[in-house]
Design a protein around this motif. Structure first.
Motif, PDB file in Angstrom:
ATOM      1  N   LYS A   1       0.816  -1.208   0.000  1.00  0.00           N
ATOM      2  CA  LYS A   1       0.000   0.000   0.000  1.00  0.00           C
ATOM      3  C   LYS A   1       0.854   1.264   0.000  1.00  0.00           C
ATOM      4  CE  LYS A   1      -2.764  -1.358   3.412  1.00  0.00           C
ATOM      5  NZ  LYS A   1      -3.906  -1.396   4.363  1.00  0.00           N
ATOM      6  N   ALA A   2       2.088   1.175   0.499  1.00  0.00           N
ATOM      7  CA  ALA A   2       2.981   2.337   0.473  1.00  0.00           C
ATOM      8  C   ALA A   2       3.296   2.779  -0.958  1.00  0.00           C
ATOM      9  CB  ALA A   2       4.281   2.015   1.219  1.00  0.00           C
ATOM     10  N   LEU A   3       3.205   1.840  -1.930  1.00  0.00           N
ATOM     11  CA  LEU A   3       3.456   2.201  -3.328  1.00  0.00           C
ATOM     12  C   LEU A   3       2.435   3.212  -3.838  1.00  0.00           C
ATOM     13  CD1 LEU A   3       4.314  -1.271  -4.928  1.00  0.00           C
ATOM     14  CD2 LEU A   3       5.896   0.516  -4.188  1.00  0.00           C
ATOM     15  N   ASN A   4       1.246   3.233  -3.238  1.00  0.00           N
ATOM     16  CA  ASN A   4       0.227   4.197  -3.665  1.00  0.00           C
ATOM     17  C   ASN A   4       0.676   5.638  -3.445  1.00  0.00           C
ATOM     18  OD1 ASN A   4      -1.680   2.156  -4.366  1.00  0.00           O
ATOM     19  ND2 ASN A   4      -2.252   1.952  -2.201  1.00  0.00           N
ATOM     20  N   TYR A   5       1.554   5.840  -2.472  1.00  0.00           N
ATOM     21  CA  TYR A   5       2.023   7.184  -2.143  1.00  0.00           C
ATOM     22  C   TYR A   5       3.248   7.580  -2.962  1.00  0.00           C
ATOM     23  CZ  TYR A   5      -1.081   7.214   1.923  1.00  0.00           C
ATOM     24  OH  TYR A   5      -2.186   7.204   2.728  1.00  0.00           O
ATOM     25  N   GLU A   6       3.923   6.596  -3.552  1.00  0.00           N
ATOM     26  CA  GLU A   6       5.156   6.869  -4.285  1.00  0.00           C
ATOM     27  C   GLU A   6       4.859   7.352  -5.708  1.00  0.00           C
ATOM     28  OE1 GLU A   6       7.758   3.532  -4.121  1.00  0.00           O
ATOM     29  OE2 GLU A   6       7.721   3.423  -1.927  1.00  0.00           O
ATOM     30  N   ALA A   7       5.890   7.840  -6.366  1.00  0.00           N
ATOM     31  CA  ALA A   7       5.746   8.307  -7.745  1.00  0.00           C
ATOM     32  C   ALA A   7       5.406   7.140  -8.663  1.00  0.00           C
ATOM     33  CB  ALA A   7       7.038   8.973  -8.208  1.00  0.00           C
ATOM     34  N   PHE A   8       4.637   7.416  -9.713  1.00  0.00           N
ATOM     35  CA  PHE A   8       4.404   6.404 -10.745  1.00  0.00           C
ATOM     36  C   PHE A   8       5.731   6.023 -11.391  1.00  0.00           C
ATOM     37  CE2 PHE A   8       0.086   8.393 -10.909  1.00  0.00           C
ATOM     38  CZ  PHE A   8      -0.670   7.244 -10.717  1.00  0.00           C
ATOM     39  N   PRO A   9       5.855   4.804 -11.899  1.00  0.00           N
ATOM     40  CA  PRO A   9       7.077   4.411 -12.620  1.00  0.00           C
ATOM     41  C   PRO A   9       7.086   4.918 -14.064  1.00  0.00           C
ATOM     42  CG  PRO A   9       5.590   2.552 -12.468  1.00  0.00           C
ATOM     43  CD  PRO A   9       4.942   3.665 -11.684  1.00  0.00           C
ATOM     44  N   PHE A  10       6.294   5.937 -14.346  1.00  0.00           N
ATOM     45  CA  PHE A  10       6.236   6.585 -15.656  1.00  0.00           C
ATOM     46  C   PHE A  10       5.765   8.014 -15.424  1.00  0.00           C
ATOM     47  CE2 PHE A  10       2.404   4.093 -14.807  1.00  0.00           C
ATOM     48  CZ  PHE A  10       1.436   5.089 -14.790  1.00  0.00           C
ATOM     49  N   ASP A  11       5.945   8.860 -16.423  1.00  0.00           N
ATOM     50  CA  ASP A  11       5.509  10.250 -16.328  1.00  0.00           C
ATOM     51  C   ASP A  11       4.032  10.324 -16.728  1.00  0.00           C
ATOM     52  OD1 ASP A  11       5.016  12.953 -16.452  1.00  0.00           O
ATOM     53  OD2 ASP A  11       6.681  13.424 -17.803  1.00  0.00           O
TER      54      ASP A  11
ATOM     55  N   ASP B   1      -9.033  -1.586  -7.073  1.00  0.00           N
ATOM     56  CA  ASP B   1      -7.720  -2.145  -7.431  1.00  0.00           C
ATOM     57  C   ASP B   1      -7.471  -2.086  -8.937  1.00  0.00           C
ATOM     58  OD1 ASP B   1      -9.709  -4.162  -7.726  1.00  0.00           O
ATOM     59  OD2 ASP B   1      -8.193  -5.732  -7.718  1.00  0.00           O
ATOM     60  N   HIS B   2      -8.436  -1.582  -9.688  1.00  0.00           N
ATOM     61  CA  HIS B   2      -8.246  -1.357 -11.127  1.00  0.00           C
ATOM     62  C   HIS B   2      -8.344   0.130 -11.498  1.00  0.00           C
ATOM     63  CE1 HIS B   2      -8.448  -5.627 -12.581  1.00  0.00           C
ATOM     64  NE2 HIS B   2      -8.909  -5.752 -11.332  1.00  0.00           N
ATOM     65  N   SER B   3      -9.021   0.912 -10.660  1.00  0.00           N
ATOM     66  CA  SER B   3      -9.289   2.314 -11.005  1.00  0.00           C
ATOM     67  C   SER B   3      -8.795   3.322  -9.974  1.00  0.00           C
ATOM     68  CB  SER B   3     -10.806   2.514 -11.155  1.00  0.00           C
ATOM     69  OG  SER B   3     -11.460   2.357  -9.894  1.00  0.00           O
ATOM     70  N   GLY B   4      -8.362   2.862  -8.805  1.00  0.00           N
ATOM     71  CA  GLY B   4      -8.203   3.738  -7.655  1.00  0.00           C
ATOM     72  C   GLY B   4      -7.146   4.802  -7.739  1.00  0.00           C
ATOM     73  N   LEU B   5      -6.175   4.691  -8.659  1.00  0.00           N
ATOM     74  CA  LEU B   5      -5.144   5.730  -8.775  1.00  0.00           C
ATOM     75  C   LEU B   5      -5.371   6.664  -9.956  1.00  0.00           C
ATOM     76  CD1 LEU B   5      -1.814   3.924  -7.757  1.00  0.00           C
ATOM     77  CD2 LEU B   5      -3.347   5.327  -6.376  1.00  0.00           C
ATOM     78  N   LEU B   6      -6.535   6.569 -10.593  1.00  0.00           N
ATOM     79  CA  LEU B   6      -6.827   7.484 -11.696  1.00  0.00           C
ATOM     80  C   LEU B   6      -6.849   8.944 -11.251  1.00  0.00           C
ATOM     81  CD1 LEU B   6      -9.518   5.404 -13.609  1.00  0.00           C
ATOM     82  CD2 LEU B   6      -7.242   6.025 -14.453  1.00  0.00           C
ATOM     83  N   PRO B   7      -7.440   9.293 -10.086  1.00  0.00           N
ATOM     84  CA  PRO B   7      -7.368  10.691  -9.655  1.00  0.00           C
ATOM     85  C   PRO B   7      -5.934  11.177  -9.448  1.00  0.00           C
ATOM     86  CG  PRO B   7      -9.108   9.555  -8.475  1.00  0.00           C
ATOM     87  CD  PRO B   7      -8.322   8.500  -9.205  1.00  0.00           C
ATOM     88  N   LYS B   8      -5.066  10.307  -8.927  1.00  0.00           N
ATOM     89  CA  LYS B   8      -3.652  10.663  -8.778  1.00  0.00           C
ATOM     90  C   LYS B   8      -3.019  10.893 -10.143  1.00  0.00           C
ATOM     91  CE  LYS B   8       0.749   8.717  -7.144  1.00  0.00           C
ATOM     92  NZ  LYS B   8       1.387   7.551  -6.502  1.00  0.00           N
ATOM     93  N   LEU B   9      -3.362  10.042 -11.114  1.00  0.00           N
ATOM     94  CA  LEU B   9      -2.823  10.182 -12.468  1.00  0.00           C
ATOM     95  C   LEU B   9      -3.186  11.552 -13.048  1.00  0.00           C
ATOM     96  CD1 LEU B   9      -1.403   8.319 -14.705  1.00  0.00           C
ATOM     97  CD2 LEU B   9      -3.704   8.120 -15.663  1.00  0.00           C
ATOM     98  N   VAL B  10      -4.459  11.937 -12.917  1.00  0.00           N
ATOM     99  CA  VAL B  10      -4.912  13.233 -13.437  1.00  0.00           C
ATOM    100  C   VAL B  10      -4.266  14.367 -12.659  1.00  0.00           C
ATOM    101  CG1 VAL B  10      -6.929  14.716 -13.746  1.00  0.00           C
ATOM    102  CG2 VAL B  10      -7.080  12.272 -14.289  1.00  0.00           C
ATOM    103  N   LYS B  11      -4.200  14.222 -11.355  1.00  0.00           N
ATOM    104  CA  LYS B  11      -3.603  15.255 -10.497  1.00  0.00           C
ATOM    105  C   LYS B  11      -2.162  15.534 -10.882  1.00  0.00           C
ATOM    106  CE  LYS B  11      -2.695  16.198  -5.585  1.00  0.00           C
ATOM    107  NZ  LYS B  11      -2.811  15.644  -4.203  1.00  0.00           N
ATOM    108  N   GLN B  12      -1.453  14.503 -11.342  1.00  0.00           N
ATOM    109  CA  GLN B  12      -0.035  14.647 -11.659  1.00  0.00           C
ATOM    110  C   GLN B  12       0.233  14.920 -13.135  1.00  0.00           C
ATOM    111  OE1 GLN B  12       2.258  11.454  -9.914  1.00  0.00           O
ATOM    112  NE2 GLN B  12       1.680  12.029  -7.834  1.00  0.00           N
ATOM    113  N   GLY B  13      -0.802  15.312 -13.878  1.00  0.00           N
ATOM    114  CA  GLY B  13      -0.541  15.846 -15.208  1.00  0.00           C
ATOM    115  C   GLY B  13      -1.144  15.125 -16.383  1.00  0.00           C
ATOM    116  N   PHE B  14      -1.745  13.949 -16.189  1.00  0.00           N
ATOM    117  CA  PHE B  14      -2.407  13.269 -17.305  1.00  0.00           C
ATOM    118  C   PHE B  14      -3.606  14.105 -17.753  1.00  0.00           C
ATOM    119  CE2 PHE B  14      -6.024  10.491 -18.449  1.00  0.00           C
ATOM    120  CZ  PHE B  14      -5.528   9.956 -19.639  1.00  0.00           C
ATOM    121  N   ASN B  15      -3.724  14.339 -19.060  1.00  0.00           N
ATOM    122  CA  ASN B  15      -4.853  15.146 -19.549  1.00  0.00           C
ATOM    123  C   ASN B  15      -5.559  14.520 -20.749  1.00  0.00           C
ATOM    124  OD1 ASN B  15      -3.016  15.553 -21.560  1.00  0.00           O
ATOM    125  ND2 ASN B  15      -2.887  17.780 -21.354  1.00  0.00           N
TER     126      ASN B  15
END
Length: 534
Positions: free
Chosen positions: A42-52, A67-81
């Motif tokens: 679960k600590a990996l959820n707080y770390e940087a993605f292994p891609f930009d 477990d399939h969708s839960g990091l999508l808000p983080k993805l958008v927050k960090q610049g995915f558009n």
């Protein structure tokens, strides 16, 4: 042309589905899920993605489970558009699930920072907030089942019914190649495959004759007896009747999406048929309540949708939204049933119900789904005599029961059948989303199928494969790894420490007097000093 596949989640013994594909200058994800299980994972959820995240062009999402969708808000927050492609059912579910997940992050971090302040540790920030999740919902674009669309030039995708939950899909992908003999590279991501004969969904379906099959293995090697709806309800009735003896309380940890709705419908039906006592039923999960409303909105698309509508109108069902309503349940004297999330007992209101009931010998905890390694549900499933919840030791005197017929996953034989119907798989089958025992069993079971032979792989976290059409099969490339292979998917030091505390407490309880307890403590201190080289 080079096509690469990076397995950044749901690899060997790891949850958190996330696959990065690259062809030419185009990069896209299939799923972007949250890691669950041990604290190390679960600590990996707080770390940087292994891609930009800014480099990702689009996302193809199989279904709504966190477990399939839960990091999508983080993805958008960090610049995915770019766009996130999903079925309308998935989008509607995530309209409540992702903000709820953000709210949980905020609450958990608030409590953690309070403890950290007392310990002199630095404050942490949530993975994302409810507001971040609301923002990410603007990126979703609806797709239809059985219809090709083009998310980027040279790439086509088609969604197939996976029969797992509302809106779930297996995703077929075609990538153009310069080869006249084989103009397309075809991949199929299974997502999570449903068990078939479910209350709400038709059996899963998808294409055959693909180059690469990426297949889940959650229940690999495990066989469940196939049950009709009436048989399933009879099994539930037997569990309920046993739980309600001696003024007992039945606690049902349930996944907020699908399992909760099936369980409620069956409980109400059993009461109406007078097969179980007429007792109050509490749905104590704000997320499950909102998800139930989504199911009602989609009732016309569901098998037995009219029955579900009728069941949700019963006066026996109370939906508790506020924390005060949830706490008030504990004041009830006599038989009642509580259905609460999360299904693995690692978050949500189920934890305070467990804290209040595990020590009671007239309570029953009925596990209704898969329990991942390292979760409280798994620890209870394996027969723990005591557990720690919110830092407090709780003795387990309640009956711990399990009913697998409500699981949303296909069992081992059903997975083998599903794989066989996708054959021949021309180049390789990659087995993912499972624990070691299930992966090995499924590997062995499908090894003899025509079209697979020895081309069966079990990727580990952060493996990167070259899928180029010129090669004889996938070629493993050098990769940066976030975790050591030997600690992935196993109990971590947090679990070991928790068990040690419980073992120490048990030894002290068994000691005859204070002098004996002092002896135990001195021996522990000497062992600690020896470990530190003193």
């Amino acid at each position: 042309m080079t096509v690469t596949l990076a397995v950044h989640g749901a690899a060997h013994t790891v949850t958190g589905s996330c696959y990065l594909l690259q062809t030419g200058n185009t990069k896209f994800l299939v799923d972007c899920g949250m890691f669950q299980g041990t604290k190390t994972l679960k600590a990996l959820n707080y770390e940087a993605f292994p891609f930009d995240p800014r480099s990702i062009d689009f996302v193809l999402l199989t279904h709504a489970h966190i477990d399939h969708s839960g990091l999508l808000p983080k993805l958008v927050k960090q610049g995915f558009n770019g766009p996130i492609h999903a079925t309308s059912g998935t989008i509607d579910l995530l309209s409540c699930m992702l903000p709820d997940s953000g709210h949980i992050q905020e609450l958990e971090v608030r409590d953690l920072n309070r403890r950290n302040a007392h310990r002199g540790r630095s404050a942490v920030t949530p993975i994302y907030t409810a507001k971040d999740a609301e923002t990410s919902l603007k990126s979703f674009e609806s797709v239809q089942y059985d219809t090709w669309f083009t998310p980027a030039p040279g790439i086509r995708a088609r969604y197939w019914n996976a029969g797992h939950i509302l809106g779930s899909a297996s995703i077929e992908i075609e990538i153009d190649t310069p080869k006249a003999a084989q103009p397309h590279l075809r991949l199929l991501f299974s997502g999570d495959i449903g068990r078939g004969a479910q209350m709400f969904h038709a059996d899963p379906d998808s294409p055959e004759n693909v180059d690469y099959l990426i297949c889940e293995s959650t229940y690999g090697g495990r066989t469940r007896v196939s049950h009709t709806t009436q048989e399933r309800r009879a099994m539930l009735a037997a569990e309920v009747q046993a739980a309600l003896k001696n003024r007992g309380t039945l606690i049902m940890p349930a996944f907020a999406v699908e399992r909760t709705q099936e369980l409620l419908a069956d409980l109400v039906m059993l009461i109406s048929e007078k097969k179980i006592p007429e007792v109050p039923i509490f749905l104590d999960s704000p997320l499950a309540i909102r998800a139930t409303e989504v199911f009602l909105d989609h009732a016309d698309e569901l098998e037995n949708g009219d029955d579900f509508r009728r069941a949700m109108r019963t006066p026996l069902l109370t939906m508790t939204v506020s924390p005060e309503e949830s706490m008030a349940i504990e004041q009830i004297d006599g038989n009642h049933i509580i259905v609460a999330a999360s299904g693995m007992c690692d978050a949500g209101r189920i934890r305070h119900h467990l804290k209040n009931h595990l020590w009671r010998n007239n309570s029953t905890i009925l596990l209704t789904g898969y329990q991942a390694q390292g979760t409280l549900g798994r620890i209870l499933e394996e027969g723990a005599q005591s557990v720690r919840i919110q830092g407090e030791e709780i003795k387990v005197r309640a009956r711990i029961r399990q009913i697998e017929t409500y699981s949303g996953h296909a069992d081992g034989p059903a997975l083998v059948k599903w794989v066989s119907e996708r054959g021949p798989v021309k180049r390789a089958t990659l087995l993912v989303h499972g624990e070691e025992e299930g992966l090995t069993a499924l590997h062995n079971d499908i090894a003899t199928l025509r079209g697979t032979g020895e081309r069966i792989l079990e990727p580990v976290l952060d493996d990167v494969f070259d899928l180029t059409i010129d090669a004889t099969g996938p070629r493993l490339l050098p990769a940066t790894r976030r975790l050591q292979a030997e600690i992935v998917g196993r109990f971590d030091w947090h679990n070991d420490l928790s068990k040690l505390w419980l073992d120490i407490a048990e030894e002290l309880d068994k000691a005859a007097d204070d002098k004996s307890r002092s002896v135990v403590i001195r021996r522990l201190r000497r062992a600690l000093e020896a470990a530190n080289g003193k």
